[in-house]
Design a protein around this motif. Sequence first.
Motif, PDB file in Angstrom:
ATOM      1  N   LEU A  88      32.827  34.160  38.607  1.00  8.27           N
ATOM      2  CA  LEU A  88      32.895  33.331  37.403  1.00  8.27           C
ATOM      3  C   LEU A  88      34.253  33.553  36.749  1.00  8.27           C
ATOM      4  CD1 LEU A  88      29.346  33.999  35.877  1.00  8.27           C
ATOM      5  CD2 LEU A  88      30.079  32.001  37.186  1.00  8.27           C
ATOM      6  N   THR A  89      34.944  32.480  36.410  1.00  6.78           N
ATOM      7  CA  THR A  89      36.277  32.591  35.791  1.00  6.78           C
ATOM      8  C   THR A  89      36.324  31.749  34.521  1.00  6.78           C
ATOM      9  OG1 THR A  89      37.226  30.713  37.001  1.00  6.78           O
ATOM     10  CG2 THR A  89      37.339  32.888  38.058  1.00  6.78           C
ATOM     11  N   ILE A  90      37.194  32.160  33.624  1.00 10.08           N
ATOM     12  CA  ILE A  90      37.440  31.438  32.375  1.00 10.08           C
ATOM     13  C   ILE A  90      38.845  31.788  31.893  1.00 10.08           C
ATOM     14  CG2 ILE A  90      36.477  33.280  30.934  1.00 10.08           C
ATOM     15  CD1 ILE A  90      35.449  31.134  29.021  1.00 10.08           C
ATOM     16  N   ASP A  91      39.534  30.818  31.341  1.00  6.73           N
ATOM     17  CA  ASP A  91      40.861  31.093  30.768  1.00  6.73           C
ATOM     18  C   ASP A  91      40.726  32.003  29.547  1.00  6.73           C
ATOM     19  OD1 ASP A  91      42.073  29.589  32.667  1.00  6.73           O
ATOM     20  OD2 ASP A  91      42.168  27.777  31.424  1.00  6.73           O
ATOM     21  N   GLU A  98      34.999  33.577  48.825  1.00  7.72           N
ATOM     22  CA  GLU A  98      36.375  34.000  48.567  1.00  7.72           C
ATOM     23  C   GLU A  98      37.376  32.906  48.888  1.00  7.72           C
ATOM     24  OE1 GLU A  98      37.085  37.596  50.664  1.00  7.72           O
ATOM     25  OE2 GLU A  98      35.559  38.755  49.563  1.00  7.72           O
ATOM     26  N   THR A  99      37.074  32.108  49.893  1.00  6.67           N
ATOM     27  CA  THR A  99      38.004  31.047  50.286  1.00  6.67           C
ATOM     28  C   THR A  99      38.116  29.959  49.242  1.00  6.67           C
ATOM     29  OG1 THR A  99      36.185  29.916  51.441  1.00  6.67           O
ATOM     30  CG2 THR A  99      37.563  31.430  52.742  1.00  6.67           C
ATOM     31  N   ALA A 100      37.093  29.816  48.406  1.00 10.82           N
ATOM     32  CA  ALA A 100      37.124  28.774  47.389  1.00 10.82           C
ATOM     33  C   ALA A 100      37.918  29.187  46.152  1.00 10.82           C
ATOM     34  CB  ALA A 100      35.681  28.400  46.982  1.00 10.82           C
ATOM     35  N   LEU A 101      38.265  30.451  46.036  1.00  6.41           N
ATOM     36  CA  LEU A 101      38.968  30.939  44.849  1.00  6.41           C
ATOM     37  C   LEU A 101      40.393  30.397  44.774  1.00  6.41           C
ATOM     38  CD1 LEU A 101      37.908  34.721  44.858  1.00  6.41           C
ATOM     39  CD2 LEU A 101      37.154  32.952  43.236  1.00  6.41           C
ATOM     40  N   PRO A 102      40.882  30.106  43.565  1.00  2.00           N
ATOM     41  CA  PRO A 102      42.292  29.718  43.407  1.00  2.00           C
ATOM     42  C   PRO A 102      43.206  30.867  43.819  1.00  2.00           C
ATOM     43  CG  PRO A 102      41.013  29.160  41.451  1.00  2.00           C
ATOM     44  CD  PRO A 102      40.129  30.021  42.308  1.00  2.00           C
ATOM     45  N   GLU A 103      44.434  30.511  44.186  1.00  2.53           N
ATOM     46  CA  GLU A 103      45.376  31.525  44.664  1.00  2.53           C
ATOM     47  C   GLU A 103      45.657  32.602  43.603  1.00  2.53           C
ATOM     48  OE1 GLU A 103      46.511  31.949  47.621  1.00  2.53           O
ATOM     49  OE2 GLU A 103      45.387  30.201  48.350  1.00  2.53           O
ATOM     50  N   LYS A 163      42.780  34.955  43.850  1.00  8.33           N
ATOM     51  CA  LYS A 163      42.779  35.720  45.092  1.00  8.33           C
ATOM     52  C   LYS A 163      43.770  36.876  45.050  1.00  8.33           C
ATOM     53  CE  LYS A 163      41.391  32.061  48.327  1.00  8.33           C
ATOM     54  NZ  LYS A 163      41.825  31.260  49.497  1.00  8.33           N
ATOM     55  N   ALA A 164      44.896  36.675  44.319  1.00  7.18           N
ATOM     56  CA  ALA A 164      45.940  37.710  44.273  1.00  7.18           C
ATOM     57  C   ALA A 164      45.450  39.001  43.638  1.00  7.18           C
ATOM     58  CB  ALA A 164      47.146  37.174  43.504  1.00  7.18           C
ATOM     59  N   LEU A 165      44.365  38.935  42.874  1.00  2.11           N
ATOM     60  CA  LEU A 165      43.871  40.133  42.185  1.00  2.11           C
ATOM     61  C   LEU A 165      42.715  40.808  42.927  1.00  2.11           C
ATOM     62  CD1 LEU A 165      43.846  38.813  38.497  1.00  2.11           C
ATOM     63  CD2 LEU A 165      45.617  40.153  39.660  1.00  2.11           C
ATOM     64  N   MET A 166      42.294  40.240  44.060  1.00  3.88           N
ATOM     65  CA  MET A 166      41.166  40.819  44.798  1.00  3.88           C
ATOM     66  C   MET A 166      41.562  42.183  45.378  1.00  3.88           C
ATOM     67  SD  MET A 166      39.480  37.517  46.717  1.00  3.88           S
ATOM     68  CE  MET A 166      38.119  38.540  47.311  1.00  3.88           C
ATOM     69  N   PRO A 167      40.577  43.062  45.563  1.00  2.00           N
ATOM     70  CA  PRO A 167      39.140  42.865  45.332  1.00  2.00           C
ATOM     71  C   PRO A 167      38.761  43.095  43.865  1.00  2.00           C
ATOM     72  CG  PRO A 167      39.504  45.015  46.258  1.00  2.00           C
ATOM     73  CD  PRO A 167      40.866  44.359  46.162  1.00  2.00           C
ATOM     74  N   PHE A 168      37.585  42.523  43.510  1.00  2.77           N
ATOM     75  CA  PHE A 168      37.070  42.688  42.168  1.00  2.77           C
ATOM     76  C   PHE A 168      35.899  43.663  42.162  1.00  2.77           C
ATOM     77  CE2 PHE A 168      38.823  38.354  42.236  1.00  2.77           C
ATOM     78  CZ  PHE A 168      39.772  38.479  41.229  1.00  2.77           C
ATOM     79  N   LYS A 169      35.777  44.364  41.080  1.00  2.00           N
ATOM     80  CA  LYS A 169      34.660  45.289  40.933  1.00  2.00           C
ATOM     81  C   LYS A 169      33.365  44.494  40.748  1.00  2.00           C
ATOM     82  CE  LYS A 169      32.987  49.096  38.069  1.00  2.00           C
ATOM     83  NZ  LYS A 169      33.258  49.937  36.870  1.00  2.00           N
TER      84      LYS A 169
END
Length: 427
Positions: free
Chosen positions: A131-134, A83-88, A91-97
């Motif tokens: 995993l993230t993608i634009d 979680e600490t490695a996630l971009p801000e 992180k603002a949308l956490m938690p994720f399902k």
Amino acid sequence: MFKSFHGNTIKHVKARLLLIFSIIALVSSFLVFFPFSMYLVINEDNQIGKHLASFEHIATEHYTLIQDDFAQLSPHVSAYYSETALPERVKALMPFKENGITRHRSYFADGFVVFHSTFTDIQGNETPLYLTIDARAIEFGDDGWHVLMLISFALIVFLITFLRYSLQRMFDGLMSPVTELSHQLQHNHNDEFSVSERSIDELQTLTKHLNEYKQMKERLARQELMFAKYASHELKTPIAIVLGAANLQGMKDDPVFQAKQRDRILVAATNMHATVEVLLSIVKQENASEAGTMRVVTENEIPLDKFRTKLKDGVELNLALEPKTQLNLPEPVLAMILKNLINNAIRFTRQGQITIHIDSHTISVTDTGCGLTGSTETEHGLGLLIVKRLCQSYGWDFELKSNPERGCTAQLCLHPTSKHCATHIGL
């Protein structure tokens, strides 16, 4: 700008029709184009989510090799293992399902998609995976999707324009006979109305009736002119007699002469009164309420002696009146009809006889004169024109025909379908 849409001319109606059609076409196109576009966008977004989830196995294998909190798996897919490695912004949308796809402003350029799951590393620890993608990083299918949408929109505009032009041509073709007919009504006062043979049947029927009404109008105008001429002649004669007798009365004081002039005045005035009554009955159609009233006819109504004074030598005048004859003709009207028919017969009969036959259904005057000479214009005074008009008013049919041997017969028959005779003949 909007003046062309006001009014009820064909031009204004066409402008309103084309405007309404354009609005309907645009709304219909939007209702088709917008859902179709949204379907493509949503389907592409779902495909991006599936594409992102397909990197789960690759991300797990990659972590086994590098043991780092971040990995760039492809030009557009990033993997985070804490979680600490996630971009801000993520992180603002956490938690994720877990094992689910989270979309943030997925239809905008700054949107992104997140896939979250967990896995067990080689040391047996539970490790999170993000995993993230634009959202707009990649496009599936044609790379020129926006160009395709513009082409589709341009095609819709072209179809609307083409259909609008087709509608205008069709409307012009449909309204062209109406415009032509309207122009003829305004300018062609003497010519017959006509439309193209390709016009719809209703317009051709309308044109036919317009021609019939025009002919009837012209015929009635000629009849009215002839009627006025004959009426003028018929009224001028007794007026001249009255004026002449009145002037003569002042020339002599002889009682016999005075009485003779008074008689002439009374007879002329009586005849003129009867003529005026009949004329008013025709012109004002005051006979409409009396047309169905039946009355008994007597011989006293028919002044045979008056007509016999006009006969030529060797000509007889006979009357055949059926007992209890009932007619719907008032006395002045019957007198006018008989006067014209009998005077007409006397005028053309030099020898033989004239027979008057009257019953509840027919009135006829038969003579042994010269017969018809190809024209029925053998009136005397108001003549046959008055007879025809009176017959029309009271529901009778009039016919003038030659006899087999000699002479002719003027015959009136009560019309069997006329409401005027319904009470008499039981219809």
